[in-house]
Design an enzyme around this catalytic site. Structure first.
Site, PDB file in Angstrom:
ATOM      1  N   ASP B 303     -25.719   3.375  -6.078  1.00  0.00           N
ATOM      2  CA  ASP B 303     -24.284   3.572  -5.933  1.00  0.00           C
ATOM      3  C   ASP B 303     -23.660   2.253  -5.529  1.00  0.00           C
ATOM      4  OD1 ASP B 303     -23.828   6.217  -6.586  1.00  0.00           O
ATOM      5  OD2 ASP B 303     -24.710   6.892  -4.696  1.00  0.00           O
ATOM      6  N   ASP B 340      -0.773  -1.804   9.091  1.00  0.00           N
ATOM      7  CA  ASP B 340      -1.600  -1.126   8.099  1.00  0.00           C
ATOM      8  C   ASP B 340      -3.025  -0.980   8.649  1.00  0.00           C
ATOM      9  OD1 ASP B 340      -2.970  -0.251   5.942  1.00  0.00           O
ATOM     10  OD2 ASP B 340      -2.133  -1.704   4.526  1.00  0.00           O
ATOM     11  N   PHE B 375       2.981   3.608   3.316  1.00  0.00           N
ATOM     12  CA  PHE B 375       2.704   3.814   1.897  1.00  0.00           C
ATOM     13  C   PHE B 375       3.006   5.261   1.532  1.00  0.00           C
ATOM     14  CE2 PHE B 375      -0.123   5.122  -1.512  1.00  0.00           C
ATOM     15  CZ  PHE B 375       0.020   4.084  -2.410  1.00  0.00           C
ATOM     16  N   MET B 381       4.161   1.503  -2.251  1.00  0.00           N
ATOM     17  CA  MET B 381       4.089   0.227  -1.540  1.00  0.00           C
ATOM     18  C   MET B 381       4.270   0.482  -0.055  1.00  0.00           C
ATOM     19  SD  MET B 381       7.614  -1.406  -2.953  1.00  0.00           S
ATOM     20  CE  MET B 381       9.150  -0.649  -2.534  1.00  0.00           C
ATOM     21  N   LYS B 393       4.485  -4.957   0.201  1.00  0.00           N
ATOM     22  CA  LYS B 393       3.344  -5.265  -0.664  1.00  0.00           C
ATOM     23  C   LYS B 393       2.980  -3.999  -1.438  1.00  0.00           C
ATOM     24  CE  LYS B 393      -0.770  -4.348   2.173  1.00  0.00           C
ATOM     25  NZ  LYS B 393      -0.400  -3.813   3.499  1.00  0.00           N
TER      26      LYS B 393
END
Lengths: 571, 681
Positions: B303, B340, B375, B381, B393
């Site tokens: 994987d 974030d 987001f 964004m 962003k």
């Protein structure tokens, strides 16, 4: 050893090696049923044979059917040959008026020629009519050789094919072996032998007055035709009692050279064919390399021992007069070609002799004996040597294969319990017969030892050699042992039968099992079978499986005799 | 963490000594034909010695009793090797079993109340409540709640793991401890049948069965034994012929020295030790057959995420548009990501810090009015508003739409070009805009784990193909595959694709190994020749595979393959060694047997052994001691190297083949010197 002797041995090596590839390519075509340049003569004959015998050439057999066909064919051949000898007096081509052969000798000879052993309990010129020699023995020389070749082809197909039960058709493989390979080559060889002065006639025996004033009978007969197949088919049964030492049976050094080539040419071709059919040319050459190595070790050991001669003679006799041990050797061949011939004829299970192995020095005699004991795999009998070597390869791959960190595999096939079981059975039967029968003979004063002409270590060598030669289907004799007794006739007959057919069955079982297997694609992690290292490994396994079993008894026979000779003991 | 057990562990050795005597029972010995022959020989000679004592036969008593004793030692040493391997397996099992201390469970009744019961009373489908600080009473599945669990008892990994209901992280193992929160667990096995119980049984060797290769090897060894038996039995008649008849003591000595006792004695120990080494790597194998198959694997399915690459994408570069300072872009990117919390967002902050020394700032220091823009699926964004400054962003389409709305921005071909280049290289482009003006692009990429390239190269040299499995699109997949150096990849892989790939490889005769954890991996795990299930995976996955990795580290698949290969190599090396030993033994025993009658045969006594008796005794002693001497090798395995088959063969042949021929010459000579000095023979 002389430069000329070494040169002759190396010349043989070079010529043989050059012939291996063309022979192998041709044989591959023959057994794949592809077009050959001989089709224009033999294809119609081949078709006719199938039509007459109602053979469906496209019908393939599994290993059991193939084995059954082979056994039935051999049984019928044995019976036919037996009665041909018994009734030869009533059959044509008997100018000497030779009477029917005795029952036990007929049985022994029939078995001997069907098993490709060609052990001869009789003297040809005093026993067999021309008809028996040609229609019986010479024909059987073709048939037993073809059977061996067909069996080797089956084993190679077992390796080359995947997920199938079909291994080919016995009747087709045998017919093609005879028509395309044995007949043309024998024909050419016979013509050549005649050019060397070998006789080919149906005349009654000549008589001549010798210088000493004695009447000598000079035997005649269709010799050349029989000698060609005798060598090519690694049969070895001589027309005359003296075999290839007889001037009519091996007149010149040149005929001697060609005879030696004929012995190895088909077994050598098989190694190339193995590589070609399994799409691994390197593997074929590795097997050839292993065989050549063992062959050269034997040749030079024998040559060295024979050219040193017996230390008990004054050095002047050994070196200046004859250049080594010359007892039992022909002047026209000399020491080098006698040692070479002895090695070749015992490496391959041919058994023709151009010198008396019994008269070799102990080490010189140890070489032929050991060659047979290794299982007749150094080139070996036509076909038989190939499948014998393949069983050794299976064992090699199994023992050493684990060392690369994978479960053993050979040319894309896993070697598993069943294959090992059958290979071990094959490896077990051989020493069981030789050692078992020799051991009984060695302690039975009335029927075992009474046949001996020599006592001590040499006597033991003689007993051992007889059973080894019989079981290995070699047929050469060490002489010195009167084998024409009830005990030896019977036991040697059993040894020949078991040594041939009991070993074929496990071999065929392996071939059948291999053909059924799935292919594992090769990778860098796969056990390499096409390298010099593999050839070296194969040599070690052949020696270990063969020699370790026989070393104890050999140390009491030729090895002991050697040290006794070196210490100055005489008998 | 590896749970190494010393070879010299006193307790294991003591127990093994006792067990090796118990194993003398002929019924047990019959499983090992080679050693059985030795035992029969030893028993026969014992009777003979006793008979000689009672009848007062004047034999060579000292010699005979020593031979007999050493034959018994040979058998005992072989038994000891097996007992050692089993003992070490048991010791491993015990550490696993410690996890199974007696615990109580809070059984949830239908009415919602709980009852305290013993963990051993729990049946399948019972539901229990486990709270912080409590042990999970049995294997099961989380049906409600989320908790952090300490699984160090079985994995040795001290970092806690998250277990939650639903999905692929729902399986819990009995004996592990809940550290925080609570979970409701549905028990999935009855007492004594838990996963660990079955594993322990296997590791202990109780339910061990011979593997196919072991069976084949046993046939070979039995065959060799019969051949040598034949050689020895027939030797006596030949000896009688030569007036050199041998005593039964000498003949049996020769037999025992020739039959492959070394590998015969160590074979089962090697097999057990192979399973054991897996356990040391925290992998439990369901059968020895699986370990053997691991050595044969041709294709590894790996994987991508977690095996080849680190779990998440990381920012690797800031690419500014023309006329924009790279530092300015980095600054804007960092600001947009301060809030974030995704791994990608954090990696942007870190990259900006590393490259440009921009420290993560407290947002309220920057402006009086700050607002995070999270987001959403709609805007696609995220970013931040600082007073009047808007930093965003997001994907290129989203950003272009966002800037176009304000000041008539025309799509910049330059921006598109950068974005496409990144996408082609397998990365994810994030466009950064400040004040509705695009500044440049953040290059997010999959980070290939360190050292993987080299490992794949090694695997290739060993003839093993690696295939990367990923859900990414083919373009991305190809780029990562190239960077990681895998041989092939399967992009946009669904479970059925994986299954199809395995079947295709197997149809070509290849053996396939894979790892998996989810329930939808189960069919593929079952189909693969070696299926390693992650311990964090679902019960279904664990049942389907034939190995379980307690650490849940998919990279370990490579080690599993290596252990399999090591096991096979050890077997082959010791077989070769054992057979090669015979050469020297012949040179010791044959002259000793016959030199009395034929002094000339002393020429074969190339080791110059003192007397015939010392020679035979030395060979027998060497034969016994070599088993003991090789026990550490059998248990540890021969040294493994990632080399091609040719080089491996060459190496191992040199060490174990040639070494096997030479070693006994030296060993027997030394023993001869010692026993002669001690006056034993």
């Amino acid at each position: 050893m002389t430069t000329s002797g070494i040169f002759q041995i190396l010349l043989y090596l070079v010529v043989l090696t050059l012939l291996v590839k063309p022979m192998g390519v041709f044989m591959t075509k023959v057994y794949n049923g592809e077009k050959t340049f001989l089709d224009f003569i033999f294809k119609p004959i081949e078709r006719l044979i199938y039509k007459l015998c109602r053979i469906d050439a496209a019908q393939e057999m599994n290993w059991k059917q193939y084995g059954a066909a082979m056994l039935i064919f051999s049984l019928v051949s044995t019976i036919a040959l037996y009665f041909m000898q018994r009734w030869q007096f009533y059959l044509p081509l008997n100018p000497q008026g030779l009477s029917g052969v005795s029952a036990d000798s007929s049985f022994n000879t029939a078995v001997s020629f069907v098993t490709n052993t060609n052990w001869q309990g009789y003297g040809g010129e005093t026993t067999m009519s021309y008809f028996t020699q040609m229609a019986g023995l010479a024909i059987q020389n073709f048939k037993s050789a073809a059977v061996g070749m067909a069996l080797a082809v089956v084993f190679i197909r077992g390796i080359a094919r995947f997920e199938t039960d079909n291994l080919g058709n016995f009747w087709v493989d045998m017919t093609r072996s005879i028509l395309y390979i044995l007949v043309p080559l024998s024909f050419l060889a016979a013509i050549f032998f005649v050019s060397q002065g070998m006789i080919q006639n149906f005349k009654p025996y000549d008589t001549a007055q010798t210088v000493e004033g004695i009447q000598q009978t000079i035997a005649q007969g269709p010799v050349a035709s029989q000698v060609a197949i005798k060598m090519l088919g690694t049969n070895g049964g001589g027309f005359f009692n003296a075999n290839a030492a007889h001037p009519f049976e091996n007149p010149t050094p040149f005929s001697n050279f060609i005879q030696m080539l004929l012995i190895f040419i088909i077994p050598g071709g098989f190694t190339y064919m193995l590589g070609r059919m399994t799409k691994s040319a390197g593997h074929g050459w590795a097997v050839y390399g292993a065989m050549i190595f063992l062959f050269l070790v034997g040749t030079f050991t024998a040559y060295w021992a024979e050219s040193k001669g017996n230390p008990l003679y004054p050095a002047t006799v050994n070196q200046q007069v004859v250049g080594g041990n010359f007892e039992g050797k022909e002047v026209r061949f000399g020491v080098a070609n006698s040692a070479l011939f002895a090695t070749i004829t015992t490496d391959a299970s041919c058994g023709a002799v151009n010198s008396m192995h019994d008269s070799f020095t102990p080490i010189g005699g140890l070489v032929p004996l050991t060659n047979i004991m290794l299982g007749e795999v150094i080139f070996g009998g036509v076909g038989a040597g190939m499948y014998g070597m393949l069983v050794m390869i299976i064992l090699t791959v199994f023992i050493a294969g684990l060392m690369v960190g994978r479960t053993p595999e050979y040319l894309g096939k896993k070697i598993e319990a069943y294959d090992v079981q059958m290979a071990m059975l094959y490896a077990l039967i051989f020493p069981l017969i030789i050692l078992g029968l020799a051991a009984v003979s060695a302690i039975a004063p009335d029927f075992g030892l009474s046949s001996l002409n020599n006592q001590g270590a040499h006597g033991l060598s003689e007993i051992l050699y007889a059973f080894t030669s019989g079981t290995g289907n070699n047929g050469s004799a060490f002489a010195g042992l009167n084998a024409n007794t009830l005990w030896y006739n019977t036991t040697l007959g059993v040894a020949m039968l078991v040594g041939r057919f009991f070993m074929i069955i496990p071999m065929l079982a392996i071939a059948g099992n291999l053909a059924r297997k799935k292919q594992i694609p090769p990778s860098l992690g796969t056990f390499p079978v096409n390298t010099p290292l593999f050839a070296a490994l194969l040599v070690s396994i052949v020696i270990i499986v063969g020699a370790l079993t026989f070393f104890p008894v050999l140390s009491l026979s030729p090895i002991l005799e050697h040290f006794q000779m070196m210490s100055g003991q005489t008998f | 963490m590896k749970k190494e057990i010393s070879i010299w562990d006193q307790k294991i050795i003591a127990q093994a000594l006792i067990d090796s005597i118990k194993k003398l029972n002929p019924k047990t010995m019959l499983k090992n034909p080679v050693m059985f022959v030795v035992e029969v020989g030893a028993a026969f000679l014992t009777l003979k010695v006793l008979g000689n004592i009672f009848t007062g036969t004047n034999g060579n008593f000292g010699f005979e009793i020593q031979i007999t004793l050493w034959l018994w030692f040979t058998v005992l040493f072989a038994n000891f090797a097996e007992a050692m391997a089993e003992g070490r397996g048991k010791a491993q099992a015990d550490t696993l079993r410690k996890a199974k201390t007696e615990t109580n469970a809070k059984l949830l009744k239908k009415d919602g109340s709980t009852e305290i019961v013993s963990a051993t009373k729990l049946r399948k489908d019972d539901v229990v409540l486990v709270e912080a600080g409590e042990f999970i009473p049995g294997d099961g599945e989380v049906i409600e709640g989320v908790a952090s669990v300490d699984e160090s008892a079985i994995t040795g990994e001290s970092a806690p793991v998250i277990r939650e209901s639903g999905g692929d992280r729902s399986a819990v193992t009995g004996g592990t401890k809940v550290l925080s929160d609570w979970i409701k667990v549905r028990i999935t096995s009855n007492p004594g049948e838990t996963f660990i119980d079955r594993m322990i049984a296997l590791v202990e060797g109780a339910s061990r069965q011979k593997t196919p290769n072991e069976i084949a090897l046993n046939i070979l060894l039995a065959g060799l034994t019969i051949i040598f038996l034949l050689a020895v039995v027939t030797l006596q008649p030949f000896a009688i012929y030569s007036n050199a008849a041998q005593t039964i003591f000498v003949l049996i000595s020769l037999l025992v020295c020739l039959i492959p006792t070394t590998i015969g004695g160590l074979l089962s120990a090697i097999g057990i030790a192979g399973m054991d080494r897996l356990v040391q790597h925290n992998v439990l194998a369901m059968s020895g057959r699986a370990v053997e198959a691991a050595g044969d694997v041709n294709t590894l399915l790996l994987d991508k995420t977690g095996t080849i690459t680190l779990g998440n994408r990381q920012a690797s570069e800031f690419i500014p548009l023309k006329g924009v300072d790279e530092k300015l872009l980095a600054d804007a990117a960092q600001l947009s990501s301060l809030a974030d919390e995704t791994p990608e967002g954090r990696s942007i902050v870190i990259l900006a810090k590393e490259r440009y020394g921009l420290r993560g700032r407290e947002v309220h220091e920057l402006a009086t009015h700050t607002e995070f823009v999270p987001f959403t699926a709609n805007t696609r964004m995220s970013g931040i508003n600082l007073d009047n400054r808007e930093i965003r962003k997001g994907a290129v389409d989203a950003i272009e739409k966002y800037v176009a709305n304000v000041n008539g921005y025309k799509p910049s071909p330059e921006l598109r070009e950068i974005v496409e280049k990144i996408a082609k290289a397998g990365g994810t482009p994030l466009v950064v805009a400040d004040g509705r003006k695009p500044l440049g692009v953040i290059y997010l990429k999959d980070i290939v784990k360190g050292g993987m390239r080299e490992r794949f190269k090694q695997l290739r040299q060993m003839g093993i193909k690696t295939v990367m499995i990923t859900g990414d699109n083919p373009l991305t997949a190809a780029s990562i595959a190239q960077e990681a150096g895998v041989d092939d990849f399967l992009a946009e892989a669904k479970p059925e694709d994986k299954m199809a790939l395995i079947k295709r490889e197997q149809a070509e005769g290849k053996l396939v190994a894979m790892t998996g954890d989810g329930t939808n991996d189960a069919p593929a795990l079952a189909q693969a020749d070696v299926g390693v299930a992650m311990n964090t995976g679902t019960q279904a996955a664990k049942e389907a595979g034939n190995m379980v990795d307690l650490d849940s580290d998919p990279t370990k698949l490579i080690e599993v393959v290596e252990i399999g290969k090591q096991l096979l190599m050890t077997r082959g090396a010791l077989t070769t060694f054992s057979i090669a030993n015979d050469v020297a033994k012949y040179f010791a025993i044959i002259p000793a047997m016959f030199a009395a009658t034929f002094p000339v045969l002393n020429a074969l006594n190339i080791m110059a052994l003192k007397t015939p008796q010392s020679a035979i005794l030395s060979a027998v002693i060497f034969n016994a001691l070599v088993i003991i001497g090789l026990i550490p090798l059998a248990l540890r395995g021969v040294k493994y190297r990632a080399l091609s088959a040719s080089s491996l063969l060459q190496r191992n042949l040199l060490i174990y083949g040639l070494g096997g021929i030479i070693a006994p010459f030296i060993g027997i000579k030394i023993i001869d010197v010692i026993i002669t000095a001690l006056g034993l023979a």
